[in-house]
Motif scaffolding. Sequence first.
Motif, PDB file in Angstrom:
ATOM      1  N   ASN A   1       0.819  -1.209   0.000  1.00 26.79           N
ATOM      2  CA  ASN A   1       0.000   0.000   0.000  1.00 26.79           C
ATOM      3  C   ASN A   1       0.854   1.261   0.000  1.00 26.79           C
ATOM      4  O   ASN A   1       1.775   1.397   0.813  1.00 26.79           O
ATOM      5  CB  ASN A   1      -0.914   0.032   1.227  1.00 26.79           C
ATOM      6  N   LEU A   2       0.543   2.188  -0.892  1.00 23.99           N
ATOM      7  CA  LEU A   2       1.181   3.495  -0.918  1.00 23.99           C
ATOM      8  C   LEU A   2       0.126   4.541  -0.596  1.00 23.99           C
ATOM      9  O   LEU A   2      -0.911   4.622  -1.264  1.00 23.99           O
ATOM     10  CB  LEU A   2       1.794   3.783  -2.292  1.00 23.99           C
ATOM     11  N   TYR A   3       0.375   5.338   0.445  1.00 21.40           N
ATOM     12  CA  TYR A   3      -0.548   6.395   0.845  1.00 21.40           C
ATOM     13  C   TYR A   3       0.091   7.755   0.584  1.00 21.40           C
ATOM     14  O   TYR A   3       1.277   7.957   0.838  1.00 21.40           O
ATOM     15  CB  TYR A   3      -0.875   6.299   2.333  1.00 21.40           C
ATOM     16  N   ALA A   4      -0.732   8.705   0.120  1.00 23.99           N
ATOM     17  CA  ALA A   4      -0.311  10.096   0.001  1.00 23.99           C
ATOM     18  C   ALA A   4      -1.084  10.905   1.029  1.00 23.99           C
ATOM     19  O   ALA A   4      -2.321  10.819   1.103  1.00 23.99           O
ATOM     20  CB  ALA A   4      -0.589  10.632  -1.404  1.00 23.99           C
ATOM     21  N   LEU A   5      -0.353  11.680   1.848  1.00 25.17           N
ATOM     22  CA  LEU A   5      -0.971  12.441   2.928  1.00 25.17           C
ATOM     23  C   LEU A   5      -0.594  13.910   2.815  1.00 25.17           C
ATOM     24  O   LEU A   5       0.454  14.259   2.272  1.00 25.17           O
ATOM     25  CB  LEU A   5      -0.508  11.920   4.299  1.00 25.17           C
ATOM     26  N   ASP A   6      -1.460  14.769   3.354  1.00 22.58           N
ATOM     27  CA  ASP A   6      -1.105  16.173   3.534  1.00 22.58           C
ATOM     28  C   ASP A   6      -0.117  16.229   4.696  1.00 22.58           C
ATOM     29  O   ASP A   6      -0.435  15.815   5.815  1.00 22.58           O
ATOM     30  CB  ASP A   6      -2.354  16.994   3.850  1.00 22.58           C
ATOM     31  N   ALA A   7       1.098  16.750   4.457  1.00 21.55           N
ATOM     32  CA  ALA A   7       2.156  16.694   5.469  1.00 21.55           C
ATOM     33  C   ALA A   7       1.828  17.504   6.708  1.00 21.55           C
ATOM     34  O   ALA A   7       2.321  17.211   7.797  1.00 21.55           O
ATOM     35  CB  ALA A   7       3.479  17.164   4.861  1.00 21.55           C
ATOM     36  N   GLN A   8       0.994  18.532   6.583  1.00 15.92           N
ATOM     37  CA  GLN A   8       0.699  19.372   7.735  1.00 15.92           C
ATOM     38  C   GLN A   8      -0.491  18.880   8.537  1.00 15.92           C
ATOM     39  O   GLN A   8      -0.530  19.040   9.759  1.00 15.92           O
ATOM     40  CB  GLN A   8       0.462  20.812   7.281  1.00 15.92           C
ATOM     41  N   THR A   9      -1.467  18.269   7.876  1.00 17.32           N
ATOM     42  CA  THR A   9      -2.678  17.850   8.586  1.00 17.32           C
ATOM     43  C   THR A   9      -2.787  16.347   8.753  1.00 17.32           C
ATOM     44  O   THR A   9      -3.555  15.862   9.581  1.00 17.32           O
ATOM     45  CB  THR A   9      -3.929  18.344   7.845  1.00 17.32           C
ATOM     46  N   GLY A  10      -2.048  15.580   7.936  1.00 15.64           N
ATOM     47  CA  GLY A  10      -2.162  14.129   7.980  1.00 15.64           C
ATOM     48  C   GLY A  10      -3.343  13.599   7.193  1.00 15.64           C
ATOM     49  O   GLY A  10      -3.592  12.381   7.180  1.00 15.64           O
ATOM     50  N   ARG A  11      -4.092  14.476   6.522  1.00 18.63           N
ATOM     51  CA  ARG A  11      -5.273  14.038   5.763  1.00 18.63           C
ATOM     52  C   ARG A  11      -4.854  13.160   4.587  1.00 18.63           C
ATOM     53  O   ARG A  11      -3.942  13.501   3.845  1.00 18.63           O
ATOM     54  CB  ARG A  11      -6.037  15.260   5.254  1.00 18.63           C
ATOM     55  N   GLN A  12      -5.513  12.016   4.444  1.00 20.08           N
ATOM     56  CA  GLN A  12      -5.188  11.103   3.349  1.00 20.08           C
ATOM     57  C   GLN A  12      -5.730  11.656   2.039  1.00 20.08           C
ATOM     58  O   GLN A  12      -6.902  12.000   1.919  1.00 20.08           O
ATOM     59  CB  GLN A  12      -5.795   9.724   3.621  1.00 20.08           C
ATOM     60  N   LEU A  13      -4.854  11.760   1.034  1.00 21.77           N
ATOM     61  CA  LEU A  13      -5.239  12.318  -0.263  1.00 21.77           C
ATOM     62  C   LEU A  13      -5.578  11.225  -1.266  1.00 21.77           C
ATOM     63  O   LEU A  13      -6.528  11.362  -2.035  1.00 21.77           O
ATOM     64  CB  LEU A  13      -4.101  13.192  -0.801  1.00 21.77           C
TER      65      LEU A  13
END
Length: 454
Positions: free
Chosen positions: A363-375
């Motif tokens: 699994n590869l996840y992309a996240l907002d680095a400041q909020t941790g929100r999964q993109l």
Amino acid sequence: MSRLGSGGMGVVYLARSAGGRLVALKVMDEELAAEPAFRQRFRQEVDATRVLAGAFAAPMVEADVSDTATMPWLATAYLPGISLQETVTRHGPLPAATVWMLAAGFAEALAAVHRAGIVHHDLTPSNVMLLTDGPRLIDFGLAALAGASSRTRTAEPLGSPAYVSPEQALGEKVGTASDMFSYGAVLAFAATGAGPFGDGPAHTQLYRVVNEEPSLAAVPDEHLRQFLAYCLAKDPAVRPTLQRVMQGMEPIVRQVAAAGGHWLPPAVLVEIADRTRTAENATLPARYRPYVSADDTAFGRLISRRTLFRGALGLAGVAACIGGCSTFVAVKHSVRYPWSFDEEGAHLVVAGNLAFVFTAPDNLYALDAQTGRQLWTAKTREYPDRPDIVVANGNVYVFTGNETNVFNATTGRSAWANSDAWYGPATVSGDTLYYQGPLPDNSLTAVDARTGGG
């Protein structure tokens, strides 16, 4: 800023000038700055750097060594390379042809130092940077005018014991011939992976430098061995001058160049390209600050069970693994951001405002680095050991050992994939992707980074 390294005088950071230029920012240790002798040594380095700016040393950008500076600092142009010390430690001794080319470029750089009337005094593998177009010399903290008064072992810093000349070890007056001895010792390290006078306590190494012959049996090339013995003569008058060295090098350089190929081994070139890309893509403050607080030493580092740094952290903080597990927590100046990511076997890389996390098995996840929100999330082939992640050209390149998967960094859409076996390191430079195949041949492969084609 992200930390590049540290030394006896302080810490060196990667930063940007007001105009966006990458610089190496050396900040003096605050305790040492309180000592007049060390502050004067730092001024010497700034003065020498200012004089030597050019093709063979990092040009000075700006500095503050005034009496009012709590922590004096020096900013020089960032050199996109790797030190000789790191190179040999990571990749082993250099091939004889590479050592000969290093000897030629090193001699040319040292000649420029001596023409400026300066003796370096501290030539070591850590102070020789390898760039694609040749070596550079750094760290002029012990540099002084040729013919200056003697440096005693008690009054001033001596230099690195394994690489000083006999006359320097004895605290006698030294000149350019002293640098020639150190030059030979550094080249011996490049060829064998060890200094010519062994290791051990400083006093033991100094005794060997003064009283024993250098150990050169492991140097693979007989002519190179003879040349190094010549440079390492105990009597300064016997050592060759740089003029004679450069004249003698001309036919050797022509012969090596005629054989084709780059002067550095492929694995070293890949690492230099990787470091260059990481630095160029780093999200750094628009202007470096003269003062760097203790909290800033964490800037740009990513730590889990392994060091996973592949880019500078855009939120001026650090990702840390808590309690040895795979939980990543965003931190800014010792204050945690309100998010974490907890998955089995996580591997992390941060680029700008995006964080990419690879978790077992695929699994590869992309996240907002400041909020941790999964993109977005994407699937790759299961990895047998560990993945490597490179972010470049708006894509995320995931190497799983048996396959390369490339995704659009913004949308997560698959760009391309191939099933070539991979055995790091890997890097993207411009529109080209470089990676090494598996053992035993460890061959270097280059493909189009946009399509995966040859």
